[in-house]
Design a protein around this motif. Structure first.
Motif, mmCIF file in Angstrom:
data_model
loop_
_atom_site.group_PDB
_atom_site.id
_atom_site.type_symbol
_atom_site.label_atom_id
_atom_site.label_comp_id
_atom_site.label_asym_id
_atom_site.label_seq_id
_atom_site.Cartn_x
_atom_site.Cartn_y
_atom_site.Cartn_z
ATOM 1 N N LYS A 1 0.421 -1.126 0.034
ATOM 2 C CA LYS A 1 0.211 -0.353 0.343
ATOM 3 C C LYS A 1 1.217 1.356 0.140
ATOM 4 O O LYS A 1 0.329 1.909 -0.591
ATOM 5 C CB LYS A 1 -1.067 0.089 0.763
ATOM 6 C CG LYS A 1 -1.467 -0.902 1.410
ATOM 7 C CD LYS A 1 -2.947 -0.659 2.554
ATOM 8 C CE LYS A 1 -1.964 -1.118 3.915
ATOM 9 N NZ LYS A 1 -1.129 -2.478 3.623
ATOM 10 N N THR A 2 1.731 1.556 1.107
ATOM 11 C CA THR A 2 2.891 2.616 0.727
ATOM 12 C C THR A 2 3.853 2.487 -0.205
ATOM 13 O O THR A 2 4.203 3.947 -0.646
ATOM 14 C CB THR A 2 3.441 2.519 2.228
ATOM 15 O OG1 THR A 2 2.621 2.375 3.757
ATOM 16 C CG2 THR A 2 4.158 3.902 2.183
ATOM 17 N N THR A 3 3.818 1.551 -0.955
ATOM 18 C CA THR A 3 4.754 1.215 -1.944
ATOM 19 C C THR A 3 4.150 2.087 -3.060
ATOM 20 O O THR A 3 4.677 2.730 -3.672
ATOM 21 C CB THR A 3 5.615 0.074 -2.673
ATOM 22 O OG1 THR A 3 6.244 -0.450 -1.290
ATOM 23 C CG2 THR A 3 6.367 0.706 -3.771
ATOM 24 N N HIS B 1 2.005 11.374 4.515
ATOM 25 C CA HIS B 1 2.551 10.304 4.227
ATOM 26 C C HIS B 1 2.234 9.218 5.663
ATOM 27 O O HIS B 1 2.209 10.065 6.872
ATOM 28 C CB HIS B 1 4.038 10.481 4.124
ATOM 29 C CG HIS B 1 4.252 10.499 2.212
ATOM 30 N ND1 HIS B 1 4.494 9.568 1.701
ATOM 31 C CD2 HIS B 1 5.154 11.887 1.591
ATOM 32 C CE1 HIS B 1 4.893 10.219 0.848
ATOM 33 N NE2 HIS B 1 4.668 11.412 0.754
ATOM 34 N N GLN B 2 2.637 7.861 5.929
ATOM 35 C CA GLN B 2 2.455 7.393 6.926
ATOM 36 C C GLN B 2 3.490 7.500 7.845
ATOM 37 O O GLN B 2 3.301 7.882 8.943
ATOM 38 C CB GLN B 2 2.542 5.442 6.468
ATOM 39 C CG GLN B 2 2.468 5.062 7.410
ATOM 40 C CD GLN B 2 2.258 3.547 7.593
ATOM 41 O OE1 GLN B 2 3.356 3.332 6.116
ATOM 42 N NE2 GLN B 2 1.763 2.120 7.516
ATOM 43 N N ASP B 3 4.810 7.473 7.049
ATOM 44 C CA ASP B 3 6.303 7.872 8.065
ATOM 45 C C ASP B 3 5.939 9.843 8.619
ATOM 46 O O ASP B 3 6.372 9.993 9.466
ATOM 47 C CB ASP B 3 7.250 7.398 7.741
ATOM 48 C CG ASP B 3 7.642 7.397 6.430
ATOM 49 O OD1 ASP B 3 6.563 8.570 5.509
ATOM 50 O OD2 ASP B 3 7.963 6.780 5.590
ATOM 51 N N LEU C 1 -3.746 9.683 2.321
ATOM 52 C CA LEU C 1 -4.172 9.601 3.168
ATOM 53 C C LEU C 1 -3.699 7.977 3.899
ATOM 54 O O LEU C 1 -4.254 6.968 3.980
ATOM 55 C CB LEU C 1 -5.329 9.310 3.960
ATOM 56 C CG LEU C 1 -5.393 10.331 5.368
ATOM 57 C CD1 LEU C 1 -4.695 11.593 5.945
ATOM 58 C CD2 LEU C 1 -6.741 10.562 5.845
ATOM 59 N N ASP C 2 -1.658 8.190 4.285
ATOM 60 C CA ASP C 2 -1.408 6.573 4.297
ATOM 61 C C ASP C 2 -1.543 6.352 6.334
ATOM 62 O O ASP C 2 -1.726 7.885 6.694
ATOM 63 C CB ASP C 2 -0.373 6.351 3.903
ATOM 64 C CG ASP C 2 0.039 5.292 3.690
ATOM 65 O OD1 ASP C 2 -0.383 4.259 4.829
ATOM 66 O OD2 ASP C 2 1.461 5.002 3.398
ATOM 67 N N GLU C 3 -2.191 5.368 6.540
ATOM 68 C CA GLU C 3 -2.787 5.719 7.820
ATOM 69 C C GLU C 3 -1.156 5.956 9.013
ATOM 70 O O GLU C 3 -0.637 5.101 8.298
ATOM 71 C CB GLU C 3 -3.235 4.155 8.237
ATOM 72 C CG GLU C 3 -3.598 3.708 10.257
ATOM 73 C CD GLU C 3 -4.430 2.369 9.492
ATOM 74 O OE1 GLU C 3 -3.642 1.724 9.060
ATOM 75 O OE2 GLU C 3 -5.201 2.149 9.813
HETATM 76 MG MG MG Z 1 2.516 1.486 4.818
#
Ligand code: MG
Ligand code: ATP
Length: 252
Positions: free
Chosen positions: A45-47, A87-89, A168-170
């Protein structure tokens, strides 16, 4: 007339060195809709999001933005098109305040100086236009904000800059119940304004509460993209864990 998707991806492949992460992925996001992107940890997903946002461009495949083929080499290219990725991070600069974050890289000037008053007024009116009342001063540093408030700032930035697509990445840190509720309401409001919103979440209740469509990644394969009203929680959980559910997903 069929609606032109804001984002359409076809045949996307992506590897990190020798590790292949995405296989022939197709993905579509429509204006005015929330598309949930789900999948187990490590599904890709993040990729996919990093490719959409130009952070780690895809190796191959087609990328259409509002119907036109585009090539993204950097996050700057994505921002110029009207793509805002939370981003998630890392979404924001900790050491800057809310206004500075919302205008980062796109500061307003008056003569030779920064137009602080103008930026502050625009940030404040964007937040109040989104019915955000729990932020306190817009001069608070982001390091002092909660996870939900940070996401709210990132979403408000998307509205301020007239984005067409918000992803929106969790966030890595889980949000509380009330905060999650606020972020979800904001997500819905952005879609109602006509934006395409992509929401990554592991929480099926949230996914069913807010999304119009659900796209499921399974080990780097897009196994199904369906209307939320056409599936049950159970089917989506099956798609996530085994890549298929009845007629949906991978062939038997
Ligand atoms: Mg991810
Ligand atoms: N920079 C990288 N270098 C090498 N491998 C990576 C890199 N980033 C991710 N991967 C690998 O790619 C795969 C997909 O990771 P990704 O972060 O896209 O998953 P995800 O679906 O977002 O998972 P999660 O739900 O845990 O956030 C994983 O196997 C991961 O180890």
């Amino acid at each position: 007339m069929p609606v032109t998707p804001v984002l359409e991806l076809r045949g996307i492949d992506k590897s990190y060195g020798a590790v292949k992460v995405l296989y022939d992925v197709a993905f579509t996001a429509y204006p005015g809709e929330v598309t949930a992107l789900v999948g187990d940890n490590g599904a890709g997903k993040t990729t996919l999001v990093k490719g959409i946002g130009g952070v780690h461009p895809f190796d191959s495949g087609e990328y259409y933005f509002e119907g036109a083929p585009v090539r993204l080499g950097s996050p700057r290219d994505a921002a110029a098109l009207g793509i805002e990725v939370v981003h998630q991070d890392l979404a924001l600069c900790e050491n800057l305040d809310i206004v500075e974050n919302m205008f980062l890289g796109r500061e307003r000037t008056r003569g030779l100086a920064l137009d602080e008053a103008g930026m502050e007024a625009a940030a404040t009116s964007t937040l109040s236009g989104l019915s955000v009342r729990t932020m306190g001063s817009v001069r608070r540093r982001v390091s002092d904000l909660s996870g939900g408030q940070r996401q709210t700032v990132a979403l408000a930035r998307a509205v301020l800059w007239d984005s067409r697509l918000v992803v929106l990445d969790e966030p890595a840190a889980a949000l509380g119940v009330a905060q999650t509720q606020q972020v979800l309401e904001l997500v819905r409001r952005l879609a109602d304004k006509g934006l395409a919103v992509v929401l990554i979440s592991h929480n099926m209740n949230d996914v069913f509460a807010v999304s119009d469509r659900i796209a499921t990644l399974y080990l780097g394969h897009m196994v199904a993209q369906v209307r939320t009203g056409d599936v049950t929680h159970r089917q989506v959980v099956e798609l996530i864990t085994s890549g298929r559910s009845g007629d949906l997903g991978l062939p038997r």
